[in-house]
Design a protein around this motif. Sequence first.
Motif, PDB file in Angstrom:
ATOM      1  N   VAL A   1       0.838  -1.208   0.000  1.00 28.42           N
ATOM      2  CA  VAL A   1       0.000   0.000   0.000  1.00 28.42           C
ATOM      3  C   VAL A   1       0.875   1.262   0.000  1.00 28.42           C
ATOM      4  CG1 VAL A   1      -1.783   1.263   1.285  1.00 28.42           C
ATOM      5  CG2 VAL A   1      -1.906  -1.229   1.108  1.00 28.42           C
ATOM      6  N   ALA A   2       2.052   1.167   0.617  1.00 30.69           N
ATOM      7  CA  ALA A   2       2.954   2.332   0.712  1.00 30.69           C
ATOM      8  C   ALA A   2       3.695   2.621  -0.592  1.00 30.69           C
ATOM      9  CB  ALA A   2       3.976   2.107   1.830  1.00 30.69           C
TER      10      ALA A   2
ATOM     11  N   ILE B   1       3.118   8.983   4.868  1.00 32.02           N
ATOM     12  CA  ILE B   1       2.866   7.672   4.244  1.00 32.02           C
ATOM     13  C   ILE B   1       2.266   6.710   5.273  1.00 32.02           C
ATOM     14  CG2 ILE B   1       3.938   5.611   3.220  1.00 32.02           C
ATOM     15  CD1 ILE B   1       5.910   7.473   1.802  1.00 32.02           C
ATOM     16  N   ARG B   2       2.861   6.675   6.474  1.00 30.98           N
ATOM     17  CA  ARG B   2       2.367   5.798   7.539  1.00 30.98           C
ATOM     18  C   ARG B   2       0.881   6.065   7.820  1.00 30.98           C
ATOM     19  NH1 ARG B   2       3.518   1.278   9.096  1.00 30.98           N
ATOM     20  NH2 ARG B   2       1.309   1.088   8.786  1.00 30.98           N
ATOM     21  N   LYS B   3       0.546   7.362   7.903  1.00 28.91           N
ATOM     22  CA  LYS B   3      -0.841   7.779   8.167  1.00 28.91           C
ATOM     23  C   LYS B   3      -1.760   7.341   7.032  1.00 28.91           C
ATOM     24  CE  LYS B   3      -3.287  12.178   8.991  1.00 28.91           C
ATOM     25  NZ  LYS B   3      -3.591  12.686   7.667  1.00 28.91           N
ATOM     26  N   ARG B   4      -1.306   7.582   5.783  1.00 27.68           N
ATOM     27  CA  ARG B   4      -2.131   7.231   4.618  1.00 27.68           C
ATOM     28  C   ARG B   4      -2.349   5.725   4.508  1.00 27.68           C
ATOM     29  NH1 ARG B   4      -0.665  10.835  -0.703  1.00 27.68           N
ATOM     30  NH2 ARG B   4      -0.585  12.903   0.267  1.00 27.68           N
TER      31      ARG B   4
ATOM     32  N   LEU C   1      -6.049   1.293   4.517  1.00 31.96           N
ATOM     33  CA  LEU C   1      -6.403  -0.082   4.883  1.00 31.96           C
ATOM     34  C   LEU C   1      -7.679  -0.108   5.722  1.00 31.96           C
ATOM     35  CD1 LEU C   1      -2.841  -1.534   5.608  1.00 31.96           C
ATOM     36  CD2 LEU C   1      -4.421  -2.308   3.827  1.00 31.96           C
ATOM     37  N   GLU C   2      -7.861   0.913   6.547  1.00 34.63           N
ATOM     38  CA  GLU C   2      -9.086   1.042   7.348  1.00 34.63           C
ATOM     39  C   GLU C   2     -10.299   1.192   6.430  1.00 34.63           C
ATOM     40  OE1 GLU C   2     -11.358   1.115  10.668  1.00 34.63           O
ATOM     41  OE2 GLU C   2      -9.178   0.988  10.816  1.00 34.63           O
ATOM     42  N   LYS C   3     -10.159   2.017   5.396  1.00 36.84           N
ATOM     43  CA  LYS C   3     -11.279   2.290   4.475  1.00 36.84           C
ATOM     44  C   LYS C   3     -11.738   1.037   3.735  1.00 36.84           C
ATOM     45  CE  LYS C   3     -10.359   7.182   3.596  1.00 36.84           C
ATOM     46  NZ  LYS C   3      -9.606   8.120   2.750  1.00 36.84           N
TER      47      LYS C   3
ATOM     48  N   ALA D   1      -6.671  -0.094  -1.725  1.00 35.14           N
ATOM     49  CA  ALA D   1      -6.026   0.687  -0.663  1.00 35.14           C
ATOM     50  C   ALA D   1      -4.761   1.365  -1.190  1.00 35.14           C
ATOM     51  CB  ALA D   1      -5.693  -0.211   0.532  1.00 35.14           C
ATOM     52  N   GLY D   2      -4.021   0.652  -2.037  1.00 37.99           N
ATOM     53  CA  GLY D   2      -2.796   1.221  -2.622  1.00 37.99           C
ATOM     54  C   GLY D   2      -3.072   2.455  -3.459  1.00 37.99           C
ATOM     55  N   ILE D   3      -4.201   2.454  -4.163  1.00 36.02           N
ATOM     56  CA  ILE D   3      -4.593   3.636  -4.940  1.00 36.02           C
ATOM     57  C   ILE D   3      -5.086   4.738  -4.000  1.00 36.02           C
ATOM     58  CG2 ILE D   3      -6.198   4.524  -6.700  1.00 36.02           C
ATOM     59  CD1 ILE D   3      -4.015   2.711  -7.858  1.00 36.02           C
ATOM     60  N   LEU D   4      -5.888   4.365  -2.998  1.00 40.77           N
ATOM     61  CA  LEU D   4      -6.412   5.356  -2.051  1.00 40.77           C
ATOM     62  C   LEU D   4      -5.286   6.098  -1.325  1.00 40.77           C
ATOM     63  CD1 LEU D   4      -9.391   3.455  -0.368  1.00 40.77           C
ATOM     64  CD2 LEU D   4      -9.547   5.466  -1.831  1.00 40.77           C
ATOM     65  N   ALA D   5      -4.178   5.387  -1.045  1.00 38.64           N
ATOM     66  CA  ALA D   5      -3.058   6.000  -0.326  1.00 38.64           C
ATOM     67  C   ALA D   5      -2.406   7.124  -1.125  1.00 38.64           C
ATOM     68  CB  ALA D   5      -2.022   4.932   0.031  1.00 38.64           C
TER      69      ALA D   5
END
Length: 284
Positions: free
Chosen positions: A111-112, A125-128, A133-135, A160-164
């Motif tokens: 995801v990062a 990045i950590r926050k995103r 992953l929560e979403k 999730a990888g795109i959302l980040a």
Amino acid sequence: MSREDMIKCEKLSFKYTTDEENGVVEKYAIKDIDLTVKKGEFLVVLGHNGSGKSTVAKHMNALLIPSSGTIYVDGLDTKNEENVWTVRSKAGMVFQNPDNQMVATIVEEDVAFGPENLGIDPKEIRKRVDESLEKVGMSEYKRHAPHLLSGGQKQRVAIAGILAMQPECIIFDEPTAMLDPSGRREVLENIKEINKEHGITVVLITHYMDEAAQADRVVVIDGGSVVLEGKPKQVFSNVEKMKSLGLDVPQVTEIVYELNKKGFNLDKEILNVDEMVDALCQLK
């Protein structure tokens, strides 16, 4: 283009060359498509294999550049090379096969990957990663190996990888085609939530009519052109037209169509079981 437009296609055409017996031949995958996607909209693009729907999707992410015509993503012309990376950060893309989108051995690292390539600060990045992953409901799997996940879970990690990367729009190119029914349900629920709760514009390319029935608007492409467009109820009430294009309609709509042929007088725009039950209960 209006400030409310996320994507605008103007006379969008894409042609490719193919070797045939009588020499090299040019063929159009899509021709003269005019299409607007509003910010915050959930748009579904339907069409049988070879109709041109995936070609349209790849233009929305600047993976393909028009042969003629123009496509704007949040006002940016994709033909301008300087715009390409900005376009891709505004409009992310999720593909059919989640395995092809996995690049790391741990879910959270996967995801990062996108934000790291954008040069985002590690704390951000950590926050995103945690938020993304929560979403998609995959927080508890962040230390897992992606290859051990189910198909639906892998696709949710890809989302999730795109959302980040915090895009304004996500284009899904048949994201449930390789999933079993429960995986399909998981991913579609995720897509709807991303759209409704987080306000991200969604363009979903699919051939599943039950997925299309849940959109704000449906566009049908055939032979590289838009042939039908409107709210799901309007599009699917054209049962004979859809069948002539080699496409199905939701099962409930099909039943209504067959009952009306037998002399019943039911609303042609019924899309789901609840509406069907109400209509049948009102028959005298």
